[in-house]
Design a protein around this motif. Structure first.
Motif, mmCIF file in Angstrom:
data_model
loop_
_atom_site.group_PDB
_atom_site.id
_atom_site.type_symbol
_atom_site.label_atom_id
_atom_site.label_comp_id
_atom_site.label_asym_id
_atom_site.label_seq_id
_atom_site.Cartn_x
_atom_site.Cartn_y
_atom_site.Cartn_z
ATOM 1 N N VAL A 156 35.687 56.631 40.694
ATOM 2 C CA VAL A 156 36.309 55.794 41.725
ATOM 3 C C VAL A 156 37.306 56.610 42.543
ATOM 4 O O VAL A 156 37.334 56.536 43.781
ATOM 5 N N ARG A 157 38.119 57.413 41.862
ATOM 6 C CA ARG A 157 39.111 58.218 42.584
ATOM 7 C C ARG A 157 38.429 59.287 43.447
ATOM 8 O O ARG A 157 38.879 59.574 44.567
ATOM 9 N N SER A 158 37.363 59.876 42.941
ATOM 10 C CA SER A 158 36.639 60.877 43.726
ATOM 11 C C SER A 158 36.038 60.254 44.974
ATOM 12 O O SER A 158 36.122 60.822 46.075
ATOM 13 N N ALA A 159 35.446 59.086 44.823
ATOM 14 C CA ALA A 159 34.852 58.396 45.971
ATOM 15 C C ALA A 159 35.923 58.035 46.986
ATOM 16 O O ALA A 159 35.716 58.155 48.202
ATOM 17 N N VAL A 167 34.746 51.270 53.009
ATOM 18 C CA VAL A 167 35.551 50.114 52.609
ATOM 19 C C VAL A 167 35.432 49.839 51.111
ATOM 20 O O VAL A 167 36.431 49.632 50.417
ATOM 21 N N ASP A 168 34.207 49.819 50.585
ATOM 22 C CA ASP A 168 34.024 49.539 49.162
ATOM 23 C C ASP A 168 34.750 50.566 48.293
ATOM 24 O O ASP A 168 35.402 50.209 47.307
ATOM 25 N N ALA A 169 34.648 51.838 48.670
ATOM 26 C CA ALA A 169 35.294 52.887 47.885
ATOM 27 C C ALA A 169 36.805 52.736 47.912
ATOM 28 O O ALA A 169 37.481 52.909 46.885
ATOM 29 N N GLN A 170 37.358 52.381 49.067
ATOM 30 C CA GLN A 170 38.809 52.265 49.185
ATOM 31 C C GLN A 170 39.338 51.007 48.487
ATOM 32 O O GLN A 170 40.419 51.034 47.885
ATOM 33 N N LEU A 171 38.593 49.912 48.523
ATOM 34 C CA LEU A 171 39.025 48.699 47.815
ATOM 35 C C LEU A 171 39.048 48.948 46.306
ATOM 36 O O LEU A 171 39.982 48.528 45.610
ATOM 37 N N ALA A 172 38.017 49.618 45.800
ATOM 38 C CA ALA A 172 37.970 49.925 44.364
ATOM 39 C C ALA A 172 39.108 50.852 43.972
ATOM 40 O O ALA A 172 39.758 50.664 42.937
ATOM 41 N N ALA A 173 39.379 51.857 44.799
ATOM 42 C CA ALA A 173 40.461 52.792 44.499
ATOM 43 C C ALA A 173 41.813 52.089 44.526
ATOM 44 O O ALA A 173 42.693 52.375 43.707
ATOM 45 N N ALA A 174 41.992 51.152 45.454
ATOM 46 C CA ALA A 174 43.251 50.404 45.528
ATOM 47 C C ALA A 174 43.445 49.546 44.281
ATOM 48 O O ALA A 174 44.550 49.456 43.736
ATOM 49 N N GLY A 219 49.577 51.189 50.463
ATOM 50 C CA GLY A 219 49.486 52.135 51.568
ATOM 51 C C GLY A 219 48.059 52.481 51.910
ATOM 52 O O GLY A 219 47.687 52.621 53.092
ATOM 53 N N ARG A 220 47.224 52.618 50.885
ATOM 54 C CA ARG A 220 45.810 52.935 51.102
ATOM 55 C C ARG A 220 45.146 51.865 51.971
ATOM 56 O O ARG A 220 44.412 52.186 52.921
ATOM 57 N N LEU A 221 45.393 50.594 51.651
ATOM 58 C CA LEU A 221 44.710 49.528 52.379
ATOM 59 C C LEU A 221 45.353 49.244 53.730
ATOM 60 O O LEU A 221 44.654 48.872 54.685
ATOM 61 N N VAL A 222 46.668 49.416 53.838
ATOM 62 C CA VAL A 222 47.310 49.265 55.149
ATOM 63 C C VAL A 222 46.738 50.296 56.114
ATOM 64 O O VAL A 222 46.395 49.983 57.267
ATOM 65 N N ASP A 223 46.615 51.532 55.655
ATOM 66 C CA ASP A 223 46.034 52.577 56.510
ATOM 67 C C ASP A 223 44.592 52.251 56.875
ATOM 68 O O ASP A 223 44.153 52.496 58.018
ATOM 69 N N ARG A 261 37.690 44.960 58.880
ATOM 70 C CA ARG A 261 39.152 44.860 58.902
ATOM 71 C C ARG A 261 39.613 43.590 58.201
ATOM 72 O O ARG A 261 40.561 43.617 57.413
ATOM 73 N N ASP A 262 38.946 42.476 58.480
ATOM 74 C CA ASP A 262 39.352 41.218 57.860
ATOM 75 C C ASP A 262 39.144 41.264 56.350
ATOM 76 O O ASP A 262 39.958 40.729 55.586
ATOM 77 N N ARG A 263 38.082 41.919 55.921
ATOM 78 C CA ARG A 263 37.813 42.039 54.485
ATOM 79 C C ARG A 263 38.910 42.848 53.795
ATOM 80 O O ARG A 263 39.386 42.466 52.727
ATOM 81 N N VAL A 264 39.310 43.953 54.408
ATOM 82 C CA VAL A 264 40.378 44.769 53.829
ATOM 83 C C VAL A 264 41.690 43.987 53.814
ATOM 84 O O VAL A 264 42.437 44.012 52.833
ATOM 85 N N ARG A 265 41.972 43.291 54.911
ATOM 86 C CA ARG A 265 43.211 42.506 54.990
ATOM 87 C C ARG A 265 43.260 41.446 53.896
ATOM 88 O O ARG A 265 44.284 41.284 53.220
ATOM 89 N N GLN A 266 42.163 40.720 53.700
ATOM 90 C CA GLN A 266 42.131 39.679 52.678
ATOM 91 C C GLN A 266 42.300 40.277 51.280
ATOM 92 O O GLN A 266 42.978 39.704 50.424
ATOM 93 N N HIS A 267 41.697 41.419 51.047
ATOM 94 C CA HIS A 267 41.834 42.069 49.744
ATOM 95 C C HIS A 267 43.285 42.477 49.509
ATOM 96 O O HIS A 267 43.818 42.295 48.409
ATOM 97 N N LEU A 268 43.925 43.008 50.525
ATOM 98 C CA LEU A 268 45.328 43.402 50.413
ATOM 99 C C LEU A 268 46.218 42.198 50.133
ATOM 100 O O LEU A 268 47.126 42.261 49.290
ATOM 101 N N LEU A 269 45.949 41.092 50.805
ATOM 102 C CA LEU A 269 46.736 39.872 50.551
ATOM 103 C C LEU A 269 46.564 39.419 49.102
ATOM 104 O O LEU A 269 47.501 38.915 48.478
ATOM 105 N N GLY A 270 45.348 39.600 48.558
ATOM 106 C CA GLY A 270 45.132 39.265 47.159
ATOM 107 C C GLY A 270 45.949 40.145 46.220
ATOM 108 O O GLY A 270 46.466 39.672 45.201
ATOM 109 N N LEU A 271 46.082 41.419 46.559
ATOM 110 C CA LEU A 271 46.910 42.304 45.740
ATOM 111 C C LEU A 271 48.383 41.928 45.844
ATOM 112 O O LEU A 271 49.136 42.074 44.873
#
Length: 324
Positions: A245-248, A256-263, A277-281, A291-301
């Motif tokens: 996961v970290r390598s990806a 997006v999938d790789a960054q959500l898993a890493a977050a 910071g990873r997801l804000v960037d 963008r909306d998918r990343v935003r929603q995931h960040l709100l969940g975190l």
């Protein structure tokens, strides 16, 4: 001046199931040992120890961590000669006496425990943390009013009992146990208890459904929202290969999938600011549905950590700047 409330929801505990079982077992063994000692001595059980004591970094692992399996241990990081920290000491000591064994207060002079302070990332004085079942629980930084501290202590005691089965024995340390029984926290409702128990035994699917059932009846329940967010996070990281996961995440910064898993992995590992910071960037580099998918995931975190946590407040500001 308001304290920078770090919130007990700031700690994501992947070891909760194991820790709760071990803590309950250790606490029961300690109570049984005191009972046997009392019987063998033909009298009352001896005091379990002081309500307030000083602790150094050398004593932390040997004394504080084992003790936290019996009673919540509040850690007060201070320094002699630093007025804001010195002024908090008598307030905490007064509360320790008032709560009479429902928690104990361990004072840590930062000048003699610099390595421990670095390990626990103490940034300011006073800083007050707690240890429950060997798990570190942030409480607050900076000066605080007694009423605010009392609320945090009540929350700490309730969580220690409901999630870890740890109940400090009232009067066990002051010798007043024979007096009037102390007021106990209100018992948790059955639906919430079922959700917590499912999470503690590792039944993540059952916990998720149970928390959703609570929210269907009480949509505003902060506790259920927190529990659901934590259970969903733990379910997502189950079976992950951390190295892969970290390598990806490093090799595919715009995937997006790789960054959500890493977050998710960052957050579970305690790297809260890295995850945010990873997801804000990533929000700043994506558009439309991505963008909306990343935003929603960040709100969940954010839900996992708690809205009042300063790391969440800072990340929300950064997210707003990316969006607008």
């Amino acid at each position: 001046m308001q304290p920078r409330n770090m919130s007990m929801r700031g700690a994501v505990d992947l070891a909760a199931v194991k820790a709760a079982a071990e803590a309950a077992e250790k606490a029961e063994q300690a109570r049984a040992a005191r009972a046997r000692q009392a019987q063998e001595g033909g009298g009352e059980a001896p005091s379990a120890g002081p309500l307030v004591f000083d602790v150094s970094e050398a004593e932390f692992e040997a004394e504080v961590v084992p003790l936290s399996a019996e009673v919540p241990v509040v850690l007060d990081f201070w320094a002699e000669g630093y007025a804001p920290a010195e002024e908090l000491n008598p307030v905490l000591e007064k509360l320790a006496a008032e709560y009479d064994g429902r928690f104990v207060l361990a004072r840590v002079d930062i000048r003699n425990s610099q390595n421990l302070a670095r390990q626990l990332q103490i940034r300011d004085l006073p800083t007050v943390l707690a240890v429950v079942a060997g798990q570190l629980v942030p409480l607050f930084e900076g000066p605080a009013q007694e009423a605010e501290i009392r609320q945090l202590l009540d929350q700490l005691i309730t969580v220690a009992e409901q999630r870890f089965g740890i109940v400090g024995e009232v009067g066990a340390r002051s010798g007043s146990a024979a007096g009037e029984p102390a007021e106990r926290p209100e018992p948790v409702d059955p639906a919430m208890s079922a959700a917590h128990e499912a999470l503690d035994r590792g039944d993540l699917g059952g916990a998720i459904q149970a928390y959703r059932n609570v929210l269907a009846e009480r949509p505003a329940s902060v506790e259920a929202k927190l529990g659901l967010a934590q259970a969903e996070l733990l379910q997502r990281v189950q079976g992950m290969d951390p190295q892969a996961v970290r390598s990806a995440g490093a090799e595919r910064p715009d995937d997006v999938d790789a960054q959500l898993a890493a977050a998710d992995l960052d957050l579970v590992g305690g790297h809260v600011e890295d995850a945010f910071g990873r997801l804000v960037d990533l929000v700043g580099r994506t558009f439309g549905e991505d963008r909306d998918r990343v935003r929603q995931h960040l709100l969940g975190l954010f839900e996992v950590i708690g809205a009042e946590d300063q790391r969440v407040v800072k990340a929300r500001g950064a997210l707003a700047r990316k969006l607008f």
